[in-house]
Design a protein around this motif. Sequence first.
Motif, PDB file in Angstrom:
ATOM      1  N   LEU A  57     -38.033  10.302 -49.742  1.00  0.00           N
ATOM      2  CA  LEU A  57     -37.229   9.248 -49.124  1.00  0.00           C
ATOM      3  C   LEU A  57     -35.875   9.178 -49.824  1.00  0.00           C
ATOM      4  O   LEU A  57     -35.755   9.514 -51.005  1.00  0.00           O
ATOM      5  CB  LEU A  57     -37.923   7.891 -49.236  1.00  0.00           C
ATOM      6  N   LEU A  58     -34.876   8.734 -49.091  1.00  0.00           N
ATOM      7  CA  LEU A  58     -33.541   8.543 -49.649  1.00  0.00           C
ATOM      8  C   LEU A  58     -33.099   7.117 -49.348  1.00  0.00           C
ATOM      9  O   LEU A  58     -33.007   6.718 -48.182  1.00  0.00           O
ATOM     10  CB  LEU A  58     -32.556   9.543 -49.036  1.00  0.00           C
ATOM     11  N   LEU A  59     -32.873   6.325 -50.411  1.00  0.00           N
ATOM     12  CA  LEU A  59     -32.491   4.926 -50.260  1.00  0.00           C
ATOM     13  C   LEU A  59     -31.138   4.667 -50.918  1.00  0.00           C
ATOM     14  O   LEU A  59     -30.741   5.380 -51.848  1.00  0.00           O
ATOM     15  CB  LEU A  59     -33.532   4.003 -50.900  1.00  0.00           C
ATOM     16  N   LEU A  60     -30.465   3.668 -50.435  1.00  0.00           N
ATOM     17  CA  LEU A  60     -29.200   3.225 -51.014  1.00  0.00           C
ATOM     18  C   LEU A  60     -29.368   1.777 -51.479  1.00  0.00           C
ATOM     19  O   LEU A  60     -29.698   0.894 -50.674  1.00  0.00           O
ATOM     20  CB  LEU A  60     -28.076   3.311 -49.972  1.00  0.00           C
ATOM     21  N   ARG A  61     -29.170   1.522 -52.779  1.00  0.00           N
ATOM     22  CA  ARG A  61     -29.236   0.150 -53.288  1.00  0.00           C
ATOM     23  C   ARG A  61     -28.101  -0.685 -52.687  1.00  0.00           C
ATOM     24  O   ARG A  61     -27.003  -0.174 -52.446  1.00  0.00           O
ATOM     25  CB  ARG A  61     -29.114   0.134 -54.805  1.00  0.00           C
ATOM     26  N   CYS A  62     -28.375  -1.963 -52.444  1.00  0.00           N
ATOM     27  CA  CYS A  62     -27.395  -2.819 -51.771  1.00  0.00           C
ATOM     28  C   CYS A  62     -27.232  -4.152 -52.469  1.00  0.00           C
ATOM     29  O   CYS A  62     -28.173  -4.670 -53.082  1.00  0.00           O
ATOM     30  CB  CYS A  62     -27.837  -3.110 -50.331  1.00  0.00           C
ATOM     31  N   ASP A  63     -26.058  -4.708 -52.319  1.00  0.00           N
ATOM     32  CA  ASP A  63     -25.858  -6.129 -52.558  1.00  0.00           C
ATOM     33  C   ASP A  63     -26.324  -6.823 -51.276  1.00  0.00           C
ATOM     34  O   ASP A  63     -25.722  -6.639 -50.216  1.00  0.00           O
ATOM     35  CB  ASP A  63     -24.373  -6.400 -52.808  1.00  0.00           C
ATOM     36  N   PRO A  64     -27.398  -7.615 -51.322  1.00  0.00           N
ATOM     37  CA  PRO A  64     -27.930  -8.221 -50.095  1.00  0.00           C
ATOM     38  C   PRO A  64     -26.893  -9.014 -49.310  1.00  0.00           C
ATOM     39  O   PRO A  64     -26.977  -9.112 -48.087  1.00  0.00           O
ATOM     40  CB  PRO A  64     -29.056  -9.125 -50.602  1.00  0.00           C
ATOM     41  N   ASN A  65     -25.904  -9.559 -50.011  1.00  0.00           N
ATOM     42  CA  ASN A  65     -24.903 -10.389 -49.341  1.00  0.00           C
ATOM     43  C   ASN A  65     -23.716  -9.602 -48.805  1.00  0.00           C
ATOM     44  O   ASN A  65     -22.916 -10.140 -48.043  1.00  0.00           O
ATOM     45  CB  ASN A  65     -24.391 -11.471 -50.310  1.00  0.00           C
ATOM     46  N   ASN A  66     -23.604  -8.325 -49.206  1.00  0.00           N
ATOM     47  CA  ASN A  66     -22.449  -7.535 -48.769  1.00  0.00           C
ATOM     48  C   ASN A  66     -22.791  -6.050 -48.727  1.00  0.00           C
ATOM     49  O   ASN A  66     -22.210  -5.250 -49.455  1.00  0.00           O
ATOM     50  CB  ASN A  66     -21.264  -7.790 -49.707  1.00  0.00           C
ATOM     51  N   PRO A  67     -23.739  -5.642 -47.862  1.00  0.00           N
ATOM     52  CA  PRO A  67     -24.095  -4.218 -47.777  1.00  0.00           C
ATOM     53  C   PRO A  67     -22.933  -3.393 -47.210  1.00  0.00           C
ATOM     54  O   PRO A  67     -22.143  -3.927 -46.415  1.00  0.00           O
ATOM     55  CB  PRO A  67     -25.298  -4.212 -46.832  1.00  0.00           C
ATOM     56  N   PRO A  68     -22.801  -2.119 -47.606  1.00  0.00           N
ATOM     57  CA  PRO A  68     -21.660  -1.313 -47.159  1.00  0.00           C
ATOM     58  C   PRO A  68     -21.750  -0.880 -45.698  1.00  0.00           C
ATOM     59  O   PRO A  68     -20.743  -0.481 -45.116  1.00  0.00           O
ATOM     60  CB  PRO A  68     -21.714  -0.098 -48.093  1.00  0.00           C
ATOM     61  N   PHE A  69     -22.946  -0.925 -45.117  1.00  0.00           N
ATOM     62  CA  PHE A  69     -23.140  -0.603 -43.704  1.00  0.00           C
ATOM     63  C   PHE A  69     -23.874  -1.768 -43.039  1.00  0.00           C
ATOM     64  O   PHE A  69     -24.708  -2.422 -43.664  1.00  0.00           O
ATOM     65  CB  PHE A  69     -23.969   0.675 -43.534  1.00  0.00           C
ATOM     66  N   ALA A  70     -23.570  -2.000 -41.786  1.00  0.00           N
ATOM     67  CA  ALA A  70     -24.265  -3.071 -41.061  1.00  0.00           C
ATOM     68  C   ALA A  70     -25.762  -2.771 -41.039  1.00  0.00           C
ATOM     69  O   ALA A  70     -26.173  -1.701 -40.602  1.00  0.00           O
ATOM     70  CB  ALA A  70     -23.727  -3.166 -39.643  1.00  0.00           C
ATOM     71  N   PRO A  71     -26.608  -3.713 -41.511  1.00  0.00           N
ATOM     72  CA  PRO A  71     -28.052  -3.451 -41.582  1.00  0.00           C
ATOM     73  C   PRO A  71     -28.799  -3.989 -40.355  1.00  0.00           C
ATOM     74  O   PRO A  71     -28.319  -4.884 -39.658  1.00  0.00           O
ATOM     75  CB  PRO A  71     -28.475  -4.208 -42.840  1.00  0.00           C
ATOM     76  N   ARG A  72     -29.970  -3.438 -40.122  1.00  0.00           N
ATOM     77  CA  ARG A  72     -30.886  -4.017 -39.132  1.00  0.00           C
ATOM     78  C   ARG A  72     -32.311  -3.871 -39.655  1.00  0.00           C
ATOM     79  O   ARG A  72     -32.612  -2.981 -40.457  1.00  0.00           O
ATOM     80  CB  ARG A  72     -30.737  -3.358 -37.756  1.00  0.00           C
ATOM     81  N   PHE A  73     -33.185  -4.759 -39.167  1.00  0.00           N
ATOM     82  CA  PHE A  73     -34.579  -4.736 -39.602  1.00  0.00           C
ATOM     83  C   PHE A  73     -35.306  -3.544 -39.001  1.00  0.00           C
ATOM     84  O   PHE A  73     -34.939  -3.026 -37.945  1.00  0.00           O
ATOM     85  CB  PHE A  73     -35.291  -6.025 -39.173  1.00  0.00           C
ATOM     86  N   PHE A  74     -36.372  -3.130 -39.695  1.00  0.00           N
ATOM     87  CA  PHE A  74     -37.247  -2.108 -39.145  1.00  0.00           C
ATOM     88  C   PHE A  74     -37.959  -2.648 -37.900  1.00  0.00           C
ATOM     89  O   PHE A  74     -38.250  -3.846 -37.798  1.00  0.00           O
ATOM     90  CB  PHE A  74     -38.296  -1.674 -40.182  1.00  0.00           C
ATOM     91  N   ARG A  75     -38.231  -1.765 -37.001  1.00  0.00           N
ATOM     92  CA  ARG A  75     -38.996  -2.115 -35.802  1.00  0.00           C
ATOM     93  C   ARG A  75     -40.384  -2.608 -36.216  1.00  0.00           C
ATOM     94  O   ARG A  75     -41.113  -1.916 -36.911  1.00  0.00           O
ATOM     95  CB  ARG A  75     -39.114  -0.865 -34.928  1.00  0.00           C
ATOM     96  N   GLY A  76     -40.742  -3.809 -35.785  1.00  0.00           N
ATOM     97  CA  GLY A  76     -42.040  -4.365 -36.134  1.00  0.00           C
ATOM     98  C   GLY A  76     -42.040  -5.229 -37.373  1.00  0.00           C
ATOM     99  O   GLY A  76     -43.086  -5.764 -37.759  1.00  0.00           O
ATOM    100  N   ALA A  77     -40.870  -5.380 -38.013  1.00  0.00           N
ATOM    101  CA  ALA A  77     -40.802  -6.196 -39.233  1.00  0.00           C
ATOM    102  C   ALA A  77     -40.937  -7.682 -38.903  1.00  0.00           C
ATOM    103  O   ALA A  77     -40.632  -8.122 -37.794  1.00  0.00           O
ATOM    104  CB  ALA A  77     -39.484  -5.941 -39.954  1.00  0.00           C
ATOM    105  N   LYS A  78     -41.400  -8.464 -39.892  1.00  0.00           N
ATOM    106  CA  LYS A  78     -41.433  -9.922 -39.794  1.00  0.00           C
ATOM    107  C   LYS A  78     -40.678 -10.467 -41.003  1.00  0.00           C
ATOM    108  O   LYS A  78     -41.263 -10.866 -42.008  1.00  0.00           O
ATOM    109  CB  LYS A  78     -42.872 -10.432 -39.771  1.00  0.00           C
ATOM    110  N   PRO A  79     -39.337 -10.453 -40.914  1.00  0.00           N
ATOM    111  CA  PRO A  79     -38.521 -10.742 -42.103  1.00  0.00           C
ATOM    112  C   PRO A  79     -38.527 -12.212 -42.504  1.00  0.00           C
ATOM    113  O   PRO A  79     -38.820 -13.102 -41.701  1.00  0.00           O
ATOM    114  CB  PRO A  79     -37.111 -10.307 -41.651  1.00  0.00           C
ATOM    115  N   GLN A  80     -38.163 -12.406 -43.754  1.00  0.00           N
ATOM    116  CA  GLN A  80     -38.086 -13.763 -44.305  1.00  0.00           C
ATOM    117  C   GLN A  80     -36.820 -14.479 -43.841  1.00  0.00           C
ATOM    118  O   GLN A  80     -36.775 -15.697 -43.792  1.00  0.00           O
ATOM    119  CB  GLN A  80     -38.092 -13.703 -45.838  1.00  0.00           C
ATOM    120  N   TYR A  81     -35.763 -13.688 -43.524  1.00  0.00           N
ATOM    121  CA  TYR A  81     -34.478 -14.267 -43.144  1.00  0.00           C
ATOM    122  C   TYR A  81     -34.150 -13.899 -41.695  1.00  0.00           C
ATOM    123  O   TYR A  81     -34.572 -12.848 -41.188  1.00  0.00           O
ATOM    124  CB  TYR A  81     -33.357 -13.738 -44.055  1.00  0.00           C
TER     125      TYR A  81
END
Length: 593
Positions: free
Chosen positions: A54-78
């Motif tokens: 797998l290849l991951l990029l660490r992020c600042d949750p409040n200012n990620p460098p790319f627009a994020p989206r949830f995984f299909r089927g996720a039940k996010p907290q936010y």
Amino acid sequence: MELFPDKRNLVNIIEQAHKGAVCLPEFQREFVWSREEVADLLRSIVRRYYIGSLLLLRCDPNNPPFAPRFFRGAKPQYHQPRPESLVLDGQQRITALLYALTAPNLGLKDSSRRRWFFLDLKLLLEDVYDDEIVFDRAEDELADLLTEQTQYQKLVLPCTRLLNSRDFLKWRDGLDDWLRENSPADHQNFRDKWRDPWTDLVTAFQNYQVPLVELPRVEDSDSEAIGRVCAIFEKLNSTGVALSVYDLLTARLYRHGIKLHNLWERACKAHPRLAAWSEGKAEKNNFGVLLLRTLALLRDVKPTPRELIDLDPENFEKDWRRAAQAMEKALELVTLVAPDGFGAFDPKWLPGSGLLPTLAALRATIEEKKLGEAARADLRRWYWCNVFMERYSSAVESKSRKDYIEMLEYWQKGSPEPSVFTEAKALIGSPSYTIRDSATTGSAVYSGVFCLLALRNARDWRRGESIQLQDLQDHHIFPRGYLQQRGFTKRVEINTIVNRTLISDETNNKIKAKSPAEYLQSEDIFPAGAKSELLQPHFIGPDALEIMRAATEDLGHAELRKVYEKFLSIREAAIIAEIRRVTGVEKSPGGMA
């Protein structure tokens, strides 16, 4: 950029994806796996197979460098994504496991209905390599399999119990109680033979680790670091579908309310040639990136990946429409089979797509600045010089910028002649210039010669119709079979562009391995005779035709080699003369006639 190689518990990553702590960048494509592919991934993990990294990029949750989206089927907290990491490589595998371990109310590629996945526990102990150890069911196929009583009865474990050890242990203890009450014999087997191996298998599944490379955080404003992220992704991506600058910019613009995919779709609706050549897909033949390079040139920006990723969102939609219109005009020029066009009557004959953005930007500037015929003639000359020097086969971005600036300064400021013209005079005008080595469609010279054939109105020998009415293909003049039967073995020597021309498959099938002398006399191939007005557009003049008539069936290798070499020399000289004409290059003293 420092990389952080690691091993990570896969189920923990699935949990994080389910909660929304691990997300996808907006540019990632949709989930496309089938039921069987999901099941096979589960089997691979149960069997302890390697499933890739797998290849991951660490992020600042409040200012990620790319627009994020949830995984299909996720039940996010936010409600809005606040990722701690973005997945650059591994989307399909993580989404597949998230589906299998949580059973969201969604379909799969080959099933519009929700599916539940199960492990056959008894079969797991009997033969772990039997593919029936994992199976799936839709709602109308379940037959009470979602009730624990039926699961205990059939010794079937729902994969939704695999996401954390607490759920499995609770299920296992329930099985223990149920067997004690309802099946004493099986209860004894459970105690003696089943419980520990099953627990070990599930524990191994839950502790399965994957190799992981994590990239450090990058600031949204650091375009250089983001460029390095993109380069690393392209090197490490294991899916075989590398993300382009277009994909990455899609995510960055998304946060500014600019939906690049929507802009692309509107561009295809407005411009039929762009839609046809790209087949309506931004990734097809890299047209999404080509449009961005055109936009960059028109903005006076370097069309390098680093600059493209950091394109200013201000006025982007307006500039995108301008670039799309410019590309459509460029494709109009490229496809036109007329003196002002470039004769690429089919996309396969385009002599490389790398020069399209510069062509598009230059043509747009000519029209916007209302420049005259001299500039248009220069543009045609620029195009052919690049084709027959194959300048755009490498270092495309730097050449694009340089050519664009030099041409504009030449037109508007009276600056010295652009370097492309100087280079062409030295190379194409040289007595040593040759096109013999061009023998495949991957060569710009090879494709360029076929475009010249189209512009010369080369017709099929048998049908005699215009190229627009025929599906003409590249075929040998001295047939391959004829040459091979007489000891010719070098592919370049047989397949050289100098021995190829445009005729139909039907005509070629009638020629087969006949000698040129024989098929020239065939009324089935030349119903009106092998006349000069039919052959001349194919760069076969009287001298070349005379040589072909000397290539008879009874020639041996040595005699044919002399004949064939003479034919190639005469025809190559005719083609190079036309190349020099369209490139505006005078031959050097002592050059070829």
